[in-house]
Scaffold this active site. Sequence first.
Site, PDB file in Angstrom:
ATOM      1  N   ASP A  62     -12.214  31.393 -70.274  1.00 19.20           N
ATOM      2  CA  ASP A  62     -11.363  31.080 -69.124  1.00 19.20           C
ATOM      3  C   ASP A  62      -9.937  30.700 -69.567  1.00 19.20           C
ATOM      4  O   ASP A  62      -9.778  29.869 -70.459  1.00 19.20           O
ATOM      5  CB  ASP A  62     -12.033  29.890 -68.400  1.00 19.20           C
ATOM      6  N   HIS A  63      -8.941  31.298 -68.961  1.00 21.73           N
ATOM      7  CA  HIS A  63      -7.537  30.970 -69.227  1.00 21.73           C
ATOM      8  C   HIS A  63      -7.150  31.092 -70.705  1.00 21.73           C
ATOM      9  O   HIS A  63      -6.511  30.181 -71.251  1.00 21.73           O
ATOM     10  CB  HIS A  63      -7.184  29.542 -68.767  1.00 21.73           C
ATOM     11  N   HIS A  78      -5.957  23.920 -59.084  1.00 21.18           N
ATOM     12  CA  HIS A  78      -6.918  23.273 -59.970  1.00 21.18           C
ATOM     13  C   HIS A  78      -6.983  21.782 -59.650  1.00 21.18           C
ATOM     14  O   HIS A  78      -5.952  21.127 -59.539  1.00 21.18           O
ATOM     15  CB  HIS A  78      -6.489  23.430 -61.435  1.00 21.18           C
ATOM     16  N   GLY A  79      -8.175  21.246 -59.513  1.00 17.86           N
ATOM     17  CA  GLY A  79      -8.336  19.806 -59.324  1.00 17.86           C
ATOM     18  C   GLY A  79      -8.702  19.419 -57.899  1.00 17.86           C
ATOM     19  O   GLY A  79      -8.726  20.256 -56.988  1.00 17.86           O
ATOM     20  N   HIS A  86      -9.381  30.769 -58.550  1.00 16.20           N
ATOM     21  CA  HIS A  86      -9.516  29.588 -59.408  1.00 16.20           C
ATOM     22  C   HIS A  86      -9.384  28.364 -58.511  1.00 16.20           C
ATOM     23  O   HIS A  86      -9.065  28.475 -57.327  1.00 16.20           O
ATOM     24  CB  HIS A  86      -8.404  29.588 -60.462  1.00 16.20           C
ATOM     25  N   SER A 132     -12.797  23.540 -56.936  1.00 16.24           N
ATOM     26  CA  SER A 132     -13.141  22.142 -56.633  1.00 16.24           C
ATOM     27  C   SER A 132     -12.232  21.587 -55.547  1.00 16.24           C
ATOM     28  O   SER A 132     -11.020  21.817 -55.576  1.00 16.24           O
ATOM     29  CB  SER A 132     -12.989  21.268 -57.878  1.00 16.24           C
ATOM     30  N   ASN A 181     -13.988  29.834 -59.372  1.00 15.17           N
ATOM     31  CA  ASN A 181     -14.148  28.951 -60.542  1.00 15.17           C
ATOM     32  C   ASN A 181     -14.291  27.486 -60.147  1.00 15.17           C
ATOM     33  O   ASN A 181     -13.514  26.983 -59.323  1.00 15.17           O
ATOM     34  CB  ASN A 181     -12.917  29.062 -61.447  1.00 15.17           C
ATOM     35  N   THR A 216     -13.553  20.958 -62.182  1.00 15.44           N
ATOM     36  CA  THR A 216     -13.367  19.513 -61.939  1.00 15.44           C
ATOM     37  C   THR A 216     -14.603  18.859 -61.331  1.00 15.44           C
ATOM     38  O   THR A 216     -14.988  17.765 -61.735  1.00 15.44           O
ATOM     39  CB  THR A 216     -12.151  19.282 -61.015  1.00 15.44           C
TER      40      THR A 216
HETATM   41  P1  13P Z   1     -11.237  23.381 -60.479  1.00 10.95           P
HETATM   42  O1  13P Z   1     -11.099  22.433 -61.612  1.00 10.95           O
HETATM   43  O2  13P Z   1     -10.339  23.059 -59.326  1.00 10.95           O
HETATM   44  O3  13P Z   1     -12.648  23.559 -60.078  1.00 10.95           O
HETATM   45  O4  13P Z   1     -10.732  24.799 -61.029  1.00 10.95           O
HETATM   46  C1  13P Z   1     -11.423  25.389 -62.087  1.00 10.95           C
HETATM   47  C2  13P Z   1     -10.793  26.629 -62.559  1.00 10.95           C
HETATM   48  O5  13P Z   1     -10.147  27.325 -61.823  1.00 10.95           O
HETATM   49  C3  13P Z   1     -11.018  27.001 -63.959  1.00 10.95           C
HETATM   50  O6  13P Z   1     -10.380  28.178 -64.291  1.00 10.95           O
END
Ligand code: 13P
Length: 289
Positions: free
Chosen positions: A82-83, A185-186, A213, A216, A235, A238
């Site tokens: 990932d990334h 993200h987060g 992505h 969460s 994805n 978090t």
């Molecule tokens: P979250 O941490 O918001 O779940 O995102 C995860 C993510 O996109 C990892 O690539």
Amino acid sequence: MVQRTLKYYYTKARKEGWALPQFNFSCAEQLQGIIEAGVHLKAPLLLGTSEGDSRFLGKTQAVALVESYRKDTRLPIFLNFDHGKSFESVKEAIEAGYDAVHFDGSAFLFKENIAIARKVVALARKNRISVVEGEFSEIPGKHSSFHKGEAPLLSKDSFTDPAQAREFVRKTGVDSLAVLIGTVHGIYKKNPNLDLERLQEIKKHVMSFLVLHGGSGTPPRDLLAAVKTGVVKVNISTELRAAFTNTLRETLKKEPDEIAPYNIFVPSVRAVQKAAERHIQFLGSANKI
Ligand code: 13P
């Protein structure tokens, strides 16, 4: 059972209107909880390790752990890097035996990103990688902590441009594209709303699979609406980190004299399992093996 590829499950998900959660992990105990969720709900599993996750765990170790669970459970289980932020780091993941890779070239100029993503695709095709994911619109936020503050401010100008998406996919040959339509993200006080019209437009422009992505903290109904519009993967990191670590904190407080890891980690494994099962249920990947 013949091992089907991740692409097979993306195709099936797109046709049937459900999505695979990608669950990120950085230790064997988090992985244990995710696997138990998959076994319980008979779900194909897509796992992920970011550069940070795999720096801690080791890429070779992540691959070996996943392989051992694949043998034991006979579930279709896939591991995505990932990334990956550079060609070198993605190459290492391919050589370590990952099933899929995500090259996140969003920090590069569009043209440079295309050139590197093409190289990643060429290398992946020579190996047994079934899905290469590309990205050019950076997904903001952090999945390293549980934020109680405001979500990053998003301007629609930063959302994935459909014409650019078409050019990117055509020139690189990536199988899937991470799009920015509002997820971050987060987890925040309130996660931003999704721009489903933009997603529709992107879908009209590109043939590749579309993935999100920042799963969460995004309300399930919003994610589901995106899935119904054609997203095949979401994805999640978090939420699983928070489930694992917050539970561990509580356990250590409740049991200050306990020192056996096989006792201390049990509630955390269960918490991860519960969080993973919730996502499997609402994204619809249960009973899809
Ligand atoms: P979250 O941490 O918001 O779940 O995102 C995860 C993510 O996109 C990892 O690539």
